[in-house]
Design a protein around this motif. Structure first.
Motif, short mmCIF file in Angstrom:
data_model
loop_
_atom_site.label_atom_id
_atom_site.label_comp_id
_atom_site.label_asym_id
_atom_site.label_seq_id
_atom_site.Cartn_x
_atom_site.Cartn_y
_atom_site.Cartn_z
N TYR A 140 -11.54 -53.81 38.99
CA TYR A 140 -11.89 -52.23 38.86
C TYR A 140 -10.40 -51.54 39.19
N ALA A 141 -9.79 -50.54 38.57
CA ALA A 141 -8.94 -49.83 39.27
C ALA A 141 -9.15 -48.54 39.85
N VAL A 142 -9.80 -48.57 41.16
CA VAL A 142 -10.19 -47.55 41.81
C VAL A 142 -9.39 -46.51 41.96
N ALA A 143 -8.13 -46.69 42.03
CA ALA A 143 -7.21 -45.45 42.27
C ALA A 143 -7.01 -44.53 40.97
N ARG A 144 -7.49 -45.11 39.91
CA ARG A 144 -7.45 -44.09 38.73
C ARG A 144 -8.79 -43.58 38.48
N ASP A 145 -9.77 -43.55 39.38
CA ASP A 145 -11.08 -42.98 39.37
C ASP A 145 -10.75 -41.48 39.60
N THR A 146 -11.08 -40.60 38.53
CA THR A 146 -10.95 -39.16 38.63
C THR A 146 -11.76 -38.25 39.42
N ALA A 147 -12.86 -38.91 39.88
CA ALA A 147 -14.04 -38.24 40.39
C ALA A 147 -13.56 -37.23 41.60
N VAL A 148 -14.21 -36.08 41.49
CA VAL A 148 -14.07 -35.22 42.75
C VAL A 148 -15.19 -34.91 43.32
N PHE A 149 -15.03 -34.91 44.73
CA PHE A 149 -16.26 -34.67 45.46
C PHE A 149 -16.49 -33.40 46.17
N ASP A 150 -17.55 -32.89 46.43
CA ASP A 150 -17.89 -31.68 47.29
C ASP A 150 -17.94 -31.95 48.81
N PRO A 151 -16.83 -31.25 49.59
CA PRO A 151 -17.02 -31.78 51.28
C PRO A 151 -18.15 -31.45 51.65
N ALA A 152 -18.96 -30.54 51.39
CA ALA A 152 -20.13 -30.00 51.91
C ALA A 152 -21.20 -31.10 51.75
N VAL A 153 -21.15 -31.70 50.53
CA VAL A 153 -22.25 -32.78 50.21
C VAL A 153 -21.66 -34.06 50.95
N VAL A 154 -20.36 -34.58 51.03
CA VAL A 154 -20.06 -35.53 51.50
C VAL A 154 -20.43 -35.27 53.06
N ALA A 155 -20.20 -34.37 53.74
CA ALA A 155 -20.54 -34.35 55.01
C ALA A 155 -22.21 -34.74 55.45
N GLY A 156 -22.82 -34.37 54.61
CA GLY A 156 -24.14 -34.72 55.00
C GLY A 156 -24.66 -35.80 54.41
N LEU A 157 -23.96 -36.71 53.85
CA LEU A 157 -24.65 -37.99 53.29
C LEU A 157 -25.15 -38.88 54.55
N PRO A 158 -24.60 -39.05 55.46
CA PRO A 158 -25.14 -39.77 56.57
C PRO A 158 -26.56 -39.30 56.98
N PRO A 269 -21.23 -30.30 60.66
CA PRO A 269 -20.40 -29.98 59.59
C PRO A 269 -18.77 -30.71 59.43
N ARG A 270 -18.53 -31.66 60.17
CA ARG A 270 -17.22 -32.38 60.30
C ARG A 270 -17.19 -33.71 59.55
N MET A 271 -16.26 -34.10 59.23
CA MET A 271 -15.68 -35.45 58.89
C MET A 271 -14.11 -35.74 58.95
N THR A 272 -13.57 -36.96 59.09
CA THR A 272 -12.46 -37.13 59.32
C THR A 272 -12.07 -38.02 57.99
N VAL A 273 -10.95 -37.61 57.30
CA VAL A 273 -10.53 -38.20 56.16
C VAL A 273 -9.29 -38.94 56.31
N TYR A 274 -9.28 -40.44 56.32
CA TYR A 274 -8.30 -41.18 56.28
C TYR A 274 -7.51 -41.75 55.27
N ALA A 275 -8.02 -41.49 53.99
CA ALA A 275 -7.16 -41.77 52.79
C ALA A 275 -8.09 -41.28 51.68
N GLY A 276 -7.11 -40.87 50.57
CA GLY A 276 -7.83 -40.37 49.42
C GLY A 276 -8.22 -39.06 49.57
N ALA A 277 -7.71 -38.15 50.50
CA ALA A 277 -8.11 -36.66 50.48
C ALA A 277 -8.17 -35.98 49.29
N HIS A 278 -7.44 -36.20 48.00
CA HIS A 278 -7.39 -35.62 46.96
C HIS A 278 -8.66 -35.50 46.39
N ARG A 279 -9.41 -36.37 46.33
CA ARG A 279 -10.97 -36.42 45.82
C ARG A 279 -11.92 -35.34 46.37
#
Length: 283
Positions: A140-158, A269-279
């Motif tokens: 699977y070509a993960v790099a070609r996945d064009t999904a975009v995620f809402d930072p507010a949603v992602v921060a609350g997932l844990p 309300p925080r998180m740290t992005v280490y790779a793929g911040a464009h999503r």
């Protein structure tokens, strides 16, 4: 659900202050702990791996393991999964051996997964012969996945994951992995004494549901983001891995190379992005 927890004797000790110095009081009481037992994974009767796991979702664990290690490519290659009849010293069945029967024409590929015969719940990678051996090429070509995620949603997932960790509530001793949609909908949560097992259980479930590759989805883990968990995410076609704790240097390196979005220390309300911040619309 399986034998997830067990009651054991324990002594609760409380240390307090007294006029002549610290004093300890002890109370005997039963406590609930997470069950840890070996699971032997066989393919057509051939031993492949032994992992220390929390019983439950064993078929998903076995299938997920074979997929994320690159030994199989899809769930359709599995014809049947069964528990072998193994017994403890009392003659009772333990259900600690799973045998995978392959679909006709399927061959097991072990060339990229030279794992030792024993895997502990603490470390799923140390049985590998080398770091290069676990850089299996995903289909699977993960790099070609064009999904975009809402930072507010992602921060609350844990928090969404934590609210569903029922066995952790009783024991305080289990890791968890969850598969969620881009909107934060929880699709599956699995708990295990081994963080890699929890991920394999989720991936195995998704494979049997015909959901691979997991394009546009998010994998959330309750602890740190190790190299192995990052690899398993890539092998399943997940474009984003979110961890409550820190990633390792190799996890960051692999995520960058594979085009995976890697998030650590996700606590609203925080998180740290280490790779793929464009999503996340951040770069």
């Amino acid at each position: 659900m399986g034998r997830v927890t067990k009651r054991v004797p324990s002594t609760r000790v409380v240390v307090g202050d007294a006029d002549d110095g610290p004093v300890a009081s002890a109370t005997s009481r039963p406590d609930t702990v997470a069950v840890e037992e070996p699971l032997a994974i066989r393919v057509e009767g051939r031993p492949v791996s032994v992992t220390m796991r929390t019983p439950g979702d064993d078929f998903d664990l076995a299938i997920g393991f074979l997929l994320t290690e690159g030994m199989l490519e899809e769930a359709a290659q599995v014809r049947q999964a069964t528990h072998c009849r193994d017994e403890d010293e009392t003659g009772s069945p333990t259900f600690n051996v799973v045998d995978i029967a392959l679909a006709p024409g399927t061959a097991l590929d072990t060339s990229r997964a030279e794992r030792s015969s024993y895997t502990s719940s603490a470390c799923g990678v140390c049985g590998k012969t080398s770091i290069e051996a676990i850089r299996a090429t995903t289909r699977y070509a993960v790099a070609r996945d064009t999904a975009v995620f809402d930072p507010a949603v992602v921060a609350g997932l844990p928090e969404a994951l934590r609210s569903r960790q029922r066995a952790f509530d009783r024991t305080g001793g289990l890791h968890a992995a969850g598969l969620l949609t881009a909107t934060g909908e929880v699709l599956a949560v699995r708990e295990d004494v081994g963080r890699h097992n929890a991920v394999d259980k989720v991936v195995g479930w998704a494979a049997r549901e015909g959901r691979l590759p997991l394009s546009g989805h998010i994998l959330v883990v309750s602890g740190r983001a190790s190299f192995e968990l990052t690899q398993k995410a890539v092998m399943a076609g997940v474009p984003m891995l979110v961890a409550v704790s820190a990633p390792s240097s190799l996890a960051v390196e692999l995520a960058t190379e594979a085009g995976l979005t890697l998030v650590g220390f996700a606590r609203p309300p925080r998180m740290t992005v280490y790779a793929g911040a464009h999503r996340l619309g951040l770069a």
